[in-house]
Design an enzyme around this catalytic site. Structure first.
Site, PDB file in Angstrom:
ATOM      1  N   GLY A   1       0.780  -1.230   0.000  1.00 24.92           N
ATOM      2  CA  GLY A   1       0.000   0.000   0.000  1.00 24.92           C
ATOM      3  C   GLY A   1       0.812   1.279   0.000  1.00 24.92           C
ATOM      4  O   GLY A   1       0.350   2.318  -0.473  1.00 24.92           O
TER       5      GLY A   1
ATOM      6  N   GLU B   1       4.200   4.350   5.829  1.00 26.00           N
ATOM      7  CA  GLU B   1       3.011   3.489   5.832  1.00 26.00           C
ATOM      8  C   GLU B   1       1.844   4.199   5.146  1.00 26.00           C
ATOM      9  O   GLU B   1       1.769   5.427   5.131  1.00 26.00           O
ATOM     10  CB  GLU B   1       2.700   3.134   7.299  1.00 26.00           C
ATOM     11  CG  GLU B   1       1.522   2.248   7.579  1.00 26.00           C
ATOM     12  CD  GLU B   1       1.518   0.877   6.903  1.00 26.00           C
ATOM     13  OE1 GLU B   1       1.602   0.849   5.664  1.00 26.00           O
ATOM     14  OE2 GLU B   1       1.363  -0.135   7.606  1.00 26.00           O
TER      15      GLU B   1
ATOM     16  N   ASP C   1      -4.627   1.848  11.329  1.00 29.08           N
ATOM     17  CA  ASP C   1      -5.985   1.601  11.807  1.00 29.08           C
ATOM     18  C   ASP C   1      -5.920   1.295  13.297  1.00 29.08           C
ATOM     19  O   ASP C   1      -6.020   2.195  14.130  1.00 29.08           O
ATOM     20  CB  ASP C   1      -6.592   0.447  11.001  1.00 29.08           C
ATOM     21  CG  ASP C   1      -8.067   0.246  11.299  1.00 29.08           C
ATOM     22  OD1 ASP C   1      -8.601   0.972  12.149  1.00 29.08           O
ATOM     23  OD2 ASP C   1      -8.687  -0.636  10.679  1.00 29.08           O
TER      24      ASP C   1
ATOM     25  N   LYS D   1      -6.677   6.379  11.024  1.00 29.32           N
ATOM     26  CA  LYS D   1      -8.068   6.213  11.457  1.00 29.32           C
ATOM     27  C   LYS D   1      -8.168   6.451  12.956  1.00 29.32           C
ATOM     28  O   LYS D   1      -7.182   6.344  13.679  1.00 29.32           O
ATOM     29  CB  LYS D   1      -8.555   4.805  11.098  1.00 29.32           C
ATOM     30  CG  LYS D   1      -8.808   4.605   9.613  1.00 29.32           C
ATOM     31  CD  LYS D   1      -9.418   3.228   9.378  1.00 29.32           C
ATOM     32  CE  LYS D   1      -9.770   3.018   7.919  1.00 29.32           C
ATOM     33  NZ  LYS D   1     -10.359   1.667   7.723  1.00 29.32           N
TER      34      LYS D   1
ATOM     35  N   PHE E   1     -13.875   2.078   5.409  1.00 32.28           N
ATOM     36  CA  PHE E   1     -12.912   1.365   4.575  1.00 32.28           C
ATOM     37  C   PHE E   1     -12.625   2.176   3.317  1.00 32.28           C
ATOM     38  O   PHE E   1     -13.518   2.506   2.558  1.00 32.28           O
ATOM     39  CB  PHE E   1     -13.404  -0.037   4.205  1.00 32.28           C
ATOM     40  CG  PHE E   1     -12.308  -0.872   3.621  1.00 32.28           C
ATOM     41  CD1 PHE E   1     -11.383  -1.499   4.441  1.00 32.28           C
ATOM     42  CD2 PHE E   1     -12.153  -0.984   2.249  1.00 32.28           C
ATOM     43  CE1 PHE E   1     -10.334  -2.240   3.913  1.00 32.28           C
ATOM     44  CE2 PHE E   1     -11.111  -1.718   1.705  1.00 32.28           C
ATOM     45  CZ  PHE E   1     -10.200  -2.353   2.536  1.00 32.28           C
TER      46      PHE E   1
ATOM     47  N   ARG F   1      -5.841   0.249  -6.396  1.00 38.12           N
ATOM     48  CA  ARG F   1      -4.574   0.826  -5.932  1.00 38.12           C
ATOM     49  C   ARG F   1      -4.143   2.009  -6.792  1.00 38.12           C
ATOM     50  O   ARG F   1      -3.473   2.921  -6.322  1.00 38.12           O
ATOM     51  CB  ARG F   1      -3.451  -0.221  -5.966  1.00 38.12           C
ATOM     52  CG  ARG F   1      -3.579  -1.327  -4.922  1.00 38.12           C
ATOM     53  CD  ARG F   1      -2.269  -2.107  -4.835  1.00 38.12           C
ATOM     54  NE  ARG F   1      -2.395  -3.375  -4.127  1.00 38.12           N
ATOM     55  CZ  ARG F   1      -2.350  -3.525  -2.804  1.00 38.12           C
ATOM     56  NH1 ARG F   1      -2.187  -2.474  -2.036  1.00 38.12           N
ATOM     57  NH2 ARG F   1      -2.461  -4.715  -2.254  1.00 38.12           N
TER      58      ARG F   1
HETATM   59  P1  XMP Z   1      -3.460  -1.927  11.833  1.00 30.87           P
HETATM   60  O1  XMP Z   1      -2.546  -2.945  12.461  1.00 30.87           O
HETATM   61  O2  XMP Z   1      -3.051  -0.513  12.073  1.00 30.87           O
HETATM   62  O3  XMP Z   1      -3.433  -2.286  10.314  1.00 30.87           O
HETATM   63  O4  XMP Z   1      -4.890  -2.174  12.230  1.00 30.87           O
HETATM   64  C1  XMP Z   1      -3.103  -1.403   9.322  1.00 30.87           C
HETATM   65  C2  XMP Z   1      -3.245  -2.137   8.017  1.00 30.87           C
HETATM   66  O5  XMP Z   1      -4.608  -2.486   7.799  1.00 30.87           O
HETATM   67  C3  XMP Z   1      -4.967  -2.281   6.464  1.00 30.87           C
HETATM   68  N1  XMP Z   1      -6.091  -1.313   6.430  1.00 30.87           N
HETATM   69  C4  XMP Z   1      -6.725  -0.888   5.326  1.00 30.87           C
HETATM   70  N2  XMP Z   1      -6.525  -1.163   4.020  1.00 30.87           N
HETATM   71  N3  XMP Z   1      -8.327   0.276   3.446  1.00 30.87           N
HETATM   72  C5  XMP Z   1      -7.345  -0.579   3.088  1.00 30.87           C
HETATM   73  O6  XMP Z   1      -7.178  -0.810   1.898  1.00 30.87           O
HETATM   74  C6  XMP Z   1      -8.584   0.617   4.727  1.00 30.87           C
HETATM   75  O7  XMP Z   1      -9.490   1.389   5.002  1.00 30.87           O
HETATM   76  C7  XMP Z   1      -7.732   0.002   5.710  1.00 30.87           C
HETATM   77  N4  XMP Z   1      -7.691   0.082   7.070  1.00 30.87           N
HETATM   78  C8  XMP Z   1      -6.674  -0.725   7.469  1.00 30.87           C
HETATM   79  C9  XMP Z   1      -3.730  -1.761   5.774  1.00 30.87           C
HETATM   80  O8  XMP Z   1      -3.109  -2.856   5.132  1.00 30.87           O
HETATM   81  C10 XMP Z   1      -2.824  -1.265   6.867  1.00 30.87           C
HETATM   82  O9  XMP Z   1      -1.468  -1.432   6.570  1.00 30.87           O
END
Ligand code: XMP
Ligand code: MG
Length: 181
Positions: A46, A101, A105, A133, A154, A167
């Site tokens: 990402g 990064e 989330d 987030k 999301f 992407r």
């Molecule tokens: P954590 O450990 O912070 O995870 O919960 C972060 C990873 O979760 C994925 N992620 C998302 N990917 N849209 C996405 O495409 C989203 O809204 C989203 N929220 C979390 C992402 O891989 C990130 O590195």
């Protein structure tokens, strides 16, 4: 690909806003690492567009490496138990590391990654994320630079995917629920 796309219900961040914010972040990061050696570590996949644009907006020279990690856990809930799918090619011992990064989330992935790089005796470990987030506030993780705080929805685009799609969208938007069903 332009963000105006039938599967995107709401635009959260436009390509123009990303460009402007990256210019600001690059300036701050340049100042923070002036005269220091810096290793950017991007989290695959990402963070690819963000790292490419951020590093080119920076004026100080960077070295770059990539890691791919996967969180164990059911469905979309991150468990905090992380598995390395692709490790670094670089020895980070005594290096100033900046983790790049796409989104934070729960923060569990980055909190694990930070500890992992510190255990390898990196000189310093900082984090820059394009998106954050609200749940990220619940975990004690020191994120030095944040592009945009976004609502708990999301999102896809600018590197972020759903099933490897979207992407290449140039901005970040909310995915239509009709796509999941
Ligand atoms: P954590 O450990 O912070 O995870 O919960 C972060 C990873 O979760 C994925 N992620 C998302 N990917 N849209 C996405 O495409 C989203 O809204 C989203 N929220 C979390 C992402 O891989 C990130 O590195
Ligand atoms: Mg991901």
């Amino acid at each position: 690909m332009h963000l105006t796309h039938p599967d995107i219900t709401k635009t959260l961040v436009t390509a123009e806003q990303i460009r402007e914010r990256i210019a600001e972040l690059a300036l701050e990061i340049d100042q923070a690492y002036q005269g220091k050696d810096i290793l950017l570590i991007g989290v695959l996949k990402g963070a690819v567009p963000f790292m490419a644009d951020l590093s080119r907006a920076m004026q100080i020279p960077t070295k770059q490496d990539w890691m791919a990690v996967s969180s164990y856990g059911s469905g979309t809930i991150s468990s905090g138990v992380v598995r390395i799918l692709k490790d670094l090619d670089t020895d980070v011992k005594d290096r100033n590391v900046l983790i790049v990064e796409d989104i934070i989330d729960s923060g569990l992935t980055l909190s694990w990654l930070t500890a992992n790089l510190k255990a390898r005796e990196a000189k310093s470990v900082e984090i820059v994320t394009l998106l954050r987030k609200p749940d990220a506030a619940k975990v004690a993780i020191d994120v030095r630079w944040v592009g945009f705080d976004i609502p708990n929805e999301f999102v896809v685009g600018y590197g972020l995917d759903f099933n490897e799609n979207y992407r290449s969208l140039d901005g970040v938007g909310v995915l239509s629920p009709s796509v999941y069903s």
